[in-house]
Design a protein around this motif. Structure first.
Motif, PDB file in Angstrom:
ATOM      1  N   GLY A  72       0.616  -1.159  -0.054  1.00  0.00           N
ATOM      2  CA  GLY A  72      -0.062  -0.096   0.096  1.00  0.00           C
ATOM      3  C   GLY A  72       0.592   1.213   0.127  1.00  0.00           C
ATOM      4  O   GLY A  72       0.328   2.505   0.410  1.00  0.00           O
ATOM      5  N   ILE A  73       2.095   1.149  -0.553  1.00  0.00           N
ATOM      6  CA  ILE A  73       3.052   2.534  -0.599  1.00  0.00           C
ATOM      7  C   ILE A  73       2.683   3.251  -1.781  1.00  0.00           C
ATOM      8  O   ILE A  73       2.432   2.449  -2.793  1.00  0.00           O
ATOM      9  CB  ILE A  73       4.297   2.017  -0.779  1.00  0.00           C
ATOM     10  CG1 ILE A  73       4.824   1.297   0.763  1.00  0.00           C
ATOM     11  CG2 ILE A  73       5.252   3.255  -0.594  1.00  0.00           C
ATOM     12  CD1 ILE A  73       4.580   2.044   1.880  1.00  0.00           C
ATOM     13  N   SER A  74       2.470   4.526  -1.630  1.00  0.00           N
ATOM     14  CA  SER A  74       1.944   5.144  -2.845  1.00  0.00           C
ATOM     15  C   SER A  74       3.058   6.268  -3.440  1.00  0.00           C
ATOM     16  O   SER A  74       3.045   6.649  -4.521  1.00  0.00           O
ATOM     17  CB  SER A  74       0.667   5.998  -2.566  1.00  0.00           C
ATOM     18  OG  SER A  74       1.033   6.751  -1.221  1.00  0.00           O
ATOM     19  N   ASN A  75       4.014   6.379  -2.396  1.00  0.00           N
ATOM     20  CA  ASN A  75       5.020   7.408  -2.867  1.00  0.00           C
ATOM     21  C   ASN A  75       6.394   6.947  -2.737  1.00  0.00           C
ATOM     22  O   ASN A  75       6.523   6.489  -1.729  1.00  0.00           O
ATOM     23  CB  ASN A  75       4.860   8.824  -2.049  1.00  0.00           C
ATOM     24  CG  ASN A  75       3.680   9.573  -2.600  1.00  0.00           C
ATOM     25  OD1 ASN A  75       3.902  10.448  -3.605  1.00  0.00           O
ATOM     26  ND2 ASN A  75       2.456   9.537  -2.315  1.00  0.00           N
ATOM     27  N   ILE A  76       7.414   7.373  -3.430  1.00  0.00           N
ATOM     28  CA  ILE A  76       8.743   7.143  -3.170  1.00  0.00           C
ATOM     29  C   ILE A  76       9.511   8.489  -3.127  1.00  0.00           C
ATOM     30  O   ILE A  76       9.240   9.267  -3.896  1.00  0.00           O
ATOM     31  CB  ILE A  76       9.228   6.352  -4.255  1.00  0.00           C
ATOM     32  CG1 ILE A  76       8.707   4.956  -4.394  1.00  0.00           C
ATOM     33  CG2 ILE A  76      11.096   6.329  -4.243  1.00  0.00           C
ATOM     34  CD1 ILE A  76       9.345   4.206  -5.696  1.00  0.00           C
ATOM     35  N   GLU A  77      10.119   8.927  -2.221  1.00  0.00           N
ATOM     36  CA  GLU A  77      11.031   9.990  -2.179  1.00  0.00           C
ATOM     37  C   GLU A  77      12.536   9.578  -2.371  1.00  0.00           C
ATOM     38  O   GLU A  77      13.214   8.824  -1.636  1.00  0.00           O
ATOM     39  CB  GLU A  77      10.789  10.618  -0.792  1.00  0.00           C
ATOM     40  CG  GLU A  77       9.423  11.369  -0.490  1.00  0.00           C
ATOM     41  CD  GLU A  77       9.335  12.732  -1.509  1.00  0.00           C
ATOM     42  OE1 GLU A  77      10.598  13.194  -1.859  1.00  0.00           O
ATOM     43  OE2 GLU A  77       8.206  12.972  -1.742  1.00  0.00           O
ATOM     44  N   SER A  78      13.321   9.867  -3.367  1.00  0.00           N
ATOM     45  CA  SER A  78      14.613   9.573  -3.540  1.00  0.00           C
ATOM     46  C   SER A  78      15.393  10.470  -2.858  1.00  0.00           C
ATOM     47  O   SER A  78      15.217  11.734  -2.392  1.00  0.00           O
ATOM     48  CB  SER A  78      14.900   9.849  -5.167  1.00  0.00           C
ATOM     49  OG  SER A  78      15.142  11.526  -5.311  1.00  0.00           O
ATOM     50  N   ASN A  79      16.527   9.978  -2.084  1.00  0.00           N
ATOM     51  CA  ASN A  79      17.507  10.674  -1.643  1.00  0.00           C
ATOM     52  C   ASN A  79      18.370  11.624  -2.483  1.00  0.00           C
ATOM     53  O   ASN A  79      18.083  11.100  -3.815  1.00  0.00           O
ATOM     54  CB  ASN A  79      18.272   9.722  -0.829  1.00  0.00           C
ATOM     55  CG  ASN A  79      17.769   9.769   0.745  1.00  0.00           C
ATOM     56  OD1 ASN A  79      17.832  10.873   1.617  1.00  0.00           O
ATOM     57  ND2 ASN A  79      17.387   8.646   1.319  1.00  0.00           N
ATOM     58  N   ARG A  80      19.201  12.304  -2.057  1.00  0.00           N
ATOM     59  CA  ARG A  80      19.875  13.009  -3.074  1.00  0.00           C
ATOM     60  C   ARG A  80      20.870  12.444  -3.947  1.00  0.00           C
ATOM     61  O   ARG A  80      21.445  11.518  -3.643  1.00  0.00           O
ATOM     62  CB  ARG A  80      20.965  13.987  -2.194  1.00  0.00           C
ATOM     63  CG  ARG A  80      19.952  14.825  -1.279  1.00  0.00           C
ATOM     64  CD  ARG A  80      20.542  15.771  -0.140  1.00  0.00           C
ATOM     65  NE  ARG A  80      19.682  16.539   0.480  1.00  0.00           N
ATOM     66  CZ  ARG A  80      19.999  17.547   1.344  1.00  0.00           C
ATOM     67  NH1 ARG A  80      21.166  17.882   1.491  1.00  0.00           N
ATOM     68  NH2 ARG A  80      18.883  18.293   2.044  1.00  0.00           N
TER      69      ARG A  80
END
Length: 376
Positions: free
Chosen positions: A337-345
């Motif tokens: 149920g994960i909807s978003n990925i935030e990439s690290n730098r």
């Protein structure tokens, strides 16, 4: 008023704790500031507890005006990094300050003068002891939530740094990626084709014990493939053991992909973690007495993950192995149920990594910068 400003070098544990707590006051009430875990920060800055001090030297300063802390900075010399690249660079890090050019200039002067006495040619930053420490000045994305290990700063930081004579060295970019409802068929079939062609398979990771089984190989591959990435210095065995202790408790095996060859050797891996940003804001950097509970809850119940690391052995680069990693992880994110990925730098010129997001709905929403100055 300006004449009352003085720069104090600090040494004691109590002073370093004040150093660590200063951003909490500076960013009080700011919804985008994420406090670091105080216990981890104290360990990082401690010569007794951080194995990076085997090859690093560091000094810390506070800017104080009328008894009130108005800024902080660390100076670091990473001898291993300098020797490897045959350079004489000092680093500045842990930079935070009120919107006052005199404060910034006084802090930078303290580090620069120390670096000159140590016969350094350049100073750059913000950087930490290693690539696992927070780095860069945020220059875009001031109204976006940071990832778990990023450091927020106000918009005036970059303007004042440039006024002080610092110029861009490199930029890192970050992306928000929308997890698709299903994996495209061509993605699934392409991944399986790559596995068959090169005799590869995905490691079965059911628990943290399975992760530990591969951990030493992961660090070896990381050292091998990251050695030419900006500001990276090879991790020692002691550092590897420290990062195992720090990270193993927050890793979920289902959000990790490890790719093996026919002899069960690691050829690639990708690691994502449930976002701890909101949990860290709630606990204000304190694990005790109830911070652990909120962290554990965020690890189990979340709609966002942060990317942490990805590495592919040189012999398998440009062969579609990244697709295996992404297929494994995206499928798991969908199931959970994960909807978003935030990439690290990611370095702005790291085209291979940046292009991976083109397969998904995404936006580049944050940018950070490392600055550099020649020491006269």
């Amino acid at each position: 008023m300006g004449s009352s400003l003085h720069i104090k070098e600090i040494f004691t544990k109590k002073e370093i704790q004040r150093f660590i707590r200063f951003p909490d006051k500076l960013y009080s009430g700011n919804r985008y500031y994420v406090p670091g875990i105080k216990r981890v920060e104290l360990q990082t800055l401690s010569i007794e507890n951080n194995p990076a001090f085997e090859f690093c030297r560091a000094r810390y300063w506070l800017a104080i005006r009328e008894g009130t802390i108005v800024g902080r900075i660390a100076g670091i010399i990473n001898e291993k990094y300098n020797e490897e690249y045959r350079i004489k660079y000092a680093r500045f890090g842990w930079l935070d300050f009120v919107n006052d050019f005199e404060v910034l200039l006084s802090l930078l002067n303290a580090v620069e003068n120390w670096a000159k006495r140590e016969h350094m040619d350049y100073i750059h930053g913000p950087l930490g002891f290693t690539s696992f420490d927070s780095s860069g000045i945020l220059i875009e994305g001031f109204y976006e939530m940071p990832t778990s290990f990023a450091h927020y700063n106000f918009p005036y930081y970059s303007d004042l740094l440039e006024q002080a004579g610092y110029e861009k060295e490199v930029d890192w970019v970050e992306y928000n990626v929308i997890v698709p409802a299903t994996i495209p068929e061509r993605f699934e079939s392409g991944s399986e084709l790559v596995k068959k062609r090169y005799g590869l398979k995905s490691a079965e990771l059911h628990n943290k014990k399975d992760l530990l089984k591969y951990s030493d190989e992961l660090f070896r591959l990381l050292n091998l493939e990251y050695k030419n990435i900006y500001s990276f210095s090879e991790l020692t065995d002691k550092q590897g053991q420290l990062y195992k202790k720090q990270f193993i408790s927050i890793l979920r095996p289902e959000f990790i992909s490890i790719v093996l060859d026919s002899e069960d050797r690691v050829v690639a891996f990708g690691i994502t973690i449930p976002s701890l940003t909101k949990a860290q804001q709630k606990i204000k950097g304190k694990l005790f007495p109830f911070g652990f509970v909120k962290i554990l809850y965020a690890l189990r119940v979340n709609d966002t993950v942060d990317t942490l690391l990805i590495a592919v052995k040189k012999d398998y680069q440009n062969k579609g192995v990244n697709g295996i990693i992404f297929k494994d992880i995206i499928n798991s994110l969908i199931r959970n149920g994960i909807s978003n990925i935030e990439s690290n730098r990611e370095l702005e010129n790291n085209i291979k990594i940046n292009n991976l997001w083109n397969k998904f709905e995404h936006r580049q929403h944050k940018r950070t910068r490392c600055y550099k100055k020649k020491l006269k």
